[in-house]
Design a protein around this motif. Structure first.
Motif, mmCIF file in Angstrom:
data_model
loop_
_atom_site.group_PDB
_atom_site.id
_atom_site.type_symbol
_atom_site.label_atom_id
_atom_site.label_comp_id
_atom_site.label_asym_id
_atom_site.label_seq_id
_atom_site.Cartn_x
_atom_site.Cartn_y
_atom_site.Cartn_z
ATOM 1 N N HIS A 184 0.827 -1.081 0.228
ATOM 2 C CA HIS A 184 -0.104 -0.201 0.079
ATOM 3 C C HIS A 184 1.001 1.199 -0.025
ATOM 4 C CE1 HIS A 184 -3.458 -2.611 0.658
ATOM 5 N NE2 HIS A 184 -2.930 -3.210 1.686
ATOM 6 N N HIS A 185 2.028 1.245 0.012
ATOM 7 C CA HIS A 185 3.159 2.414 -0.383
ATOM 8 C C HIS A 185 3.182 2.503 -1.529
ATOM 9 C CE1 HIS A 185 4.196 3.146 3.943
ATOM 10 N NE2 HIS A 185 3.965 1.915 4.087
ATOM 11 N N ASP A 186 3.556 3.833 -1.920
ATOM 12 C CA ASP A 186 3.606 4.371 -3.430
ATOM 13 C C ASP A 186 4.852 3.630 -3.832
ATOM 14 O OD1 ASP A 186 1.101 5.622 -3.129
ATOM 15 O OD2 ASP A 186 1.962 7.673 -2.885
ATOM 16 N N TRP A 187 5.174 3.789 -5.103
ATOM 17 C CA TRP A 187 6.694 3.320 -5.562
ATOM 18 C C TRP A 187 6.813 3.981 -6.872
ATOM 19 C CZ3 TRP A 187 9.943 -0.498 -4.039
ATOM 20 C CH2 TRP A 187 9.472 -1.187 -2.978
ATOM 21 N N VAL A 188 8.153 4.200 -7.185
ATOM 22 C CA VAL A 188 8.681 4.835 -8.343
ATOM 23 C C VAL A 188 9.382 3.679 -8.911
ATOM 24 C CG1 VAL A 188 10.046 6.649 -9.764
ATOM 25 C CG2 VAL A 188 9.138 7.102 -7.123
ATOM 26 N N GLN A 207 5.570 -10.619 -3.380
ATOM 27 C CA GLN A 207 5.583 -10.617 -1.843
ATOM 28 C C GLN A 207 4.997 -9.448 -1.212
ATOM 29 O OE1 GLN A 207 9.283 -12.598 0.096
ATOM 30 N NE2 GLN A 207 10.087 -12.579 -2.080
ATOM 31 N N ILE A 208 5.122 -8.447 -2.002
ATOM 32 C CA ILE A 208 4.566 -7.156 -1.231
ATOM 33 C C ILE A 208 2.840 -7.139 -1.356
ATOM 34 C CG2 ILE A 208 4.298 -4.718 -1.354
ATOM 35 C CD1 ILE A 208 7.123 -4.881 -2.770
ATOM 36 N N GLY A 209 2.446 -7.690 -2.276
ATOM 37 C CA GLY A 209 0.881 -7.757 -2.637
ATOM 38 C C GLY A 209 0.554 -6.284 -3.365
ATOM 39 N N ALA A 210 -0.545 -5.964 -2.652
ATOM 40 C CA ALA A 210 -1.256 -4.499 -3.123
ATOM 41 C C ALA A 210 -0.084 -3.448 -2.875
ATOM 42 C CB ALA A 210 -2.345 -4.202 -2.472
ATOM 43 N N LEU A 211 0.360 -2.738 -4.059
ATOM 44 C CA LEU A 211 1.091 -1.511 -4.051
ATOM 45 C C LEU A 211 0.005 -0.397 -4.192
ATOM 46 C CD1 LEU A 211 3.462 -2.477 -6.932
ATOM 47 C CD2 LEU A 211 3.715 -2.986 -4.485
ATOM 48 N N GLY A 212 0.594 0.833 -3.641
ATOM 49 C CA GLY A 212 -0.030 2.076 -3.836
ATOM 50 C C GLY A 212 0.004 2.779 -5.126
ATOM 51 N N GLN A 213 0.108 3.909 -5.129
ATOM 52 C CA GLN A 213 0.432 4.591 -6.557
ATOM 53 C C GLN A 213 1.542 4.157 -7.123
ATOM 54 O OE1 GLN A 213 -0.285 8.795 -6.723
ATOM 55 N NE2 GLN A 213 -2.256 8.533 -5.331
ATOM 56 N N ARG A 214 1.646 4.109 -8.486
ATOM 57 C CA ARG A 214 2.974 3.644 -9.046
ATOM 58 C C ARG A 214 3.322 4.601 -10.060
ATOM 59 N NH1 ARG A 214 2.008 -2.335 -11.124
ATOM 60 N NH2 ARG A 214 0.149 -1.728 -11.448
ATOM 61 N N LEU A 215 4.631 5.151 -10.100
ATOM 62 C CA LEU A 215 4.847 6.310 -10.976
ATOM 63 C C LEU A 215 6.048 5.421 -11.924
ATOM 64 C CD1 LEU A 215 5.335 8.947 -12.251
ATOM 65 C CD2 LEU A 215 6.964 9.551 -10.454
ATOM 66 N N GLU A 216 6.019 5.387 -13.053
ATOM 67 C CA GLU A 216 6.769 4.865 -14.292
ATOM 68 C C GLU A 216 7.921 5.867 -14.954
ATOM 69 O OE1 GLU A 216 5.082 1.818 -16.714
ATOM 70 O OE2 GLU A 216 4.340 0.666 -15.151
ATOM 71 N N MET A 224 15.578 8.004 -9.170
ATOM 72 C CA MET A 224 16.001 8.283 -7.853
ATOM 73 C C MET A 224 15.800 9.911 -7.564
ATOM 74 S SD MET A 224 19.669 6.336 -7.670
ATOM 75 C CE MET A 224 20.504 7.060 -9.261
ATOM 76 N N LEU A 225 15.845 10.683 -8.738
ATOM 77 C CA LEU A 225 15.225 11.996 -8.186
ATOM 78 C C LEU A 225 14.046 12.382 -7.829
ATOM 79 C CD1 LEU A 225 16.894 13.924 -11.441
ATOM 80 C CD2 LEU A 225 17.852 14.283 -8.994
ATOM 81 N N ALA A 226 12.929 11.258 -8.616
ATOM 82 C CA ALA A 226 11.558 11.323 -7.952
ATOM 83 C C ALA A 226 11.257 10.801 -6.427
ATOM 84 C CB ALA A 226 10.736 10.339 -8.675
ATOM 85 N N VAL A 227 12.316 9.910 -6.354
ATOM 86 C CA VAL A 227 12.277 9.525 -4.665
ATOM 87 C C VAL A 227 12.793 10.638 -3.745
ATOM 88 C CG1 VAL A 227 13.150 7.786 -3.018
ATOM 89 C CG2 VAL A 227 12.555 7.143 -5.360
ATOM 90 N N GLU A 228 13.860 11.394 -4.148
ATOM 91 C CA GLU A 228 14.353 12.519 -3.525
ATOM 92 C C GLU A 228 13.157 13.361 -3.283
ATOM 93 O OE1 GLU A 228 17.785 14.489 -4.727
ATOM 94 O OE2 GLU A 228 18.711 12.660 -5.391
ATOM 95 N N GLN A 229 12.281 13.502 -4.104
ATOM 96 C CA GLN A 229 11.013 14.605 -4.033
ATOM 97 C C GLN A 229 9.928 13.856 -2.991
ATOM 98 O OE1 GLN A 229 11.299 17.937 -4.992
ATOM 99 N NE2 GLN A 229 13.340 17.010 -5.400
ATOM 100 N N GLY A 230 10.249 12.637 -2.666
ATOM 101 C CA GLY A 230 9.210 11.891 -1.646
ATOM 102 C C GLY A 230 7.980 11.217 -2.365
#
Length: 299
Positions: A184-188, A207-216, A224-230
């Protein structure tokens, strides 16, 4: 008699698929290329391309000729440099690399062989394998899996993979987590068909199951820049993210799972290994001997 020029013209058109790009590569006019190709096909007694406007597509005869033509041209280059005073083979290699390798490993490799000229294409594993099949590259260094029987794959270096986040992420202060706790956490994420994404989909997502929002995103740096922006969690190589970890811009999310992969060298099984290519492969293999499991010196 088939000439060297005709083979050069054929090889260039076969790789580029059109006269314009081949003409630019060989510094010839389209008319000269068309004439050389027509004469080659006349001597062979059959066409080697299907004319599918605006492209020229290799037919069965052309696909049989391509590896032989590439080998002859490479052998001629070897002969031209056989008695170079420096003693080291010279010339230009057409290399491909996945993004972690291309951005963080390949420059250091090339710096160890400064006499080598290289044309480098950095893209995902799927694209690199397709380019190898068309003889557009001499070899590639990949992070994902090769599923083409026409390509030879050699294991190269072990690569440690990490889940990372912005220091303010809700999971950043947790000591150890199971993968299911990342649900349920967001992923980049990287794009499908990249080696990184294939491993995430194969080993983590189930193994994680349901993901939150996904940015591709289709580049590692943009992830990595997107993760730096939270914008979410990311799954990346330590080789790529290490500077950001040291500076505190990103942190590791400790999961109770060992995550790794094997980086690979790959080439077409019909590719002739010129002296220059053999030297570069040996240089790559030397890195394997000099490094520990995840690219650290054995000393």
């Amino acid at each position: 008699m088939i000439s060297l020029k005709q083979l050069q013209v054929f090889s260039s058109i076969a790789r580029h698929g059109n006269l314009g790009l081949a003409a630019e590569e060989l510094f010839l006019s389209k008319g000269a290329l068309s004439q050389a190709l027509a004469e080659l096909e006349r001597q062979l007694g059959q066409p080697v391309f299907d004319r599918v406007h605006p492209r020229l597509k290799l037919n069965d005869q052309g696909r049989q000729l391509q590896p032989l033509a590439e080998e002859i041209l490479s052998r001629i280059t070897d002969i031209e440099h056989l008695f170079d005073e420096q003693g080291a083979p010279s010339g230009t290699l057409r290399l491909g690399a996945s993004q972690t390798i291309g951005n963080y490993l390949l420059p250091k490799l090339l710096a160890q062989q400064p006499e080598l000229q290289a044309k480098v294409c950095i893209t995902n594993t799927h694209n690199l394998c397709d380019m190898l099949l068309r003889f557009e590259l001499d070899m590639a260094l990949i992070e994902g899996e090769n599923f083409h029987p026409a390509l030879i794959t050699q294991d190269w270096l072990a690569d440690e993979m990490l889940v990372v986040a912005h220091p303010d992420h809700p999971l950043a202060d947790k000591k150890t987590l199971s993968l299911v706790q990342l649900a349920h956490h967001d992923w980049v994420l990287r794009e499908p068909q990249s080696g990184n994404r294939e491993q995430f989909d194969r080993e983590l997502a189930p193994q994680i199951g349901a993901l939150g929002q996904r940015l591709e995103l289709n580049t590692l740096e943009s992830v990595m820049l997107a993760v730096e922006q939270g914008l979410g969690l990311a799954f990346v190589s330590r080789r790529a993210v290490n500077d950001r970890l040291l500076s505190g811009r990103l942190v590791i999310i400790n999961v109770n799972t060992h995550l790794s992969r094997i980086l690979k060298l790959v080439w077409h099984k019909q590719k002739y290994h010129s002296a220059l290519l053999r030297r570069f492969i040996a240089l790559c293999q030397q890195q394997e001997e000099d490094k520990g499991p995840f690219g650290k010196s054995k000393a």
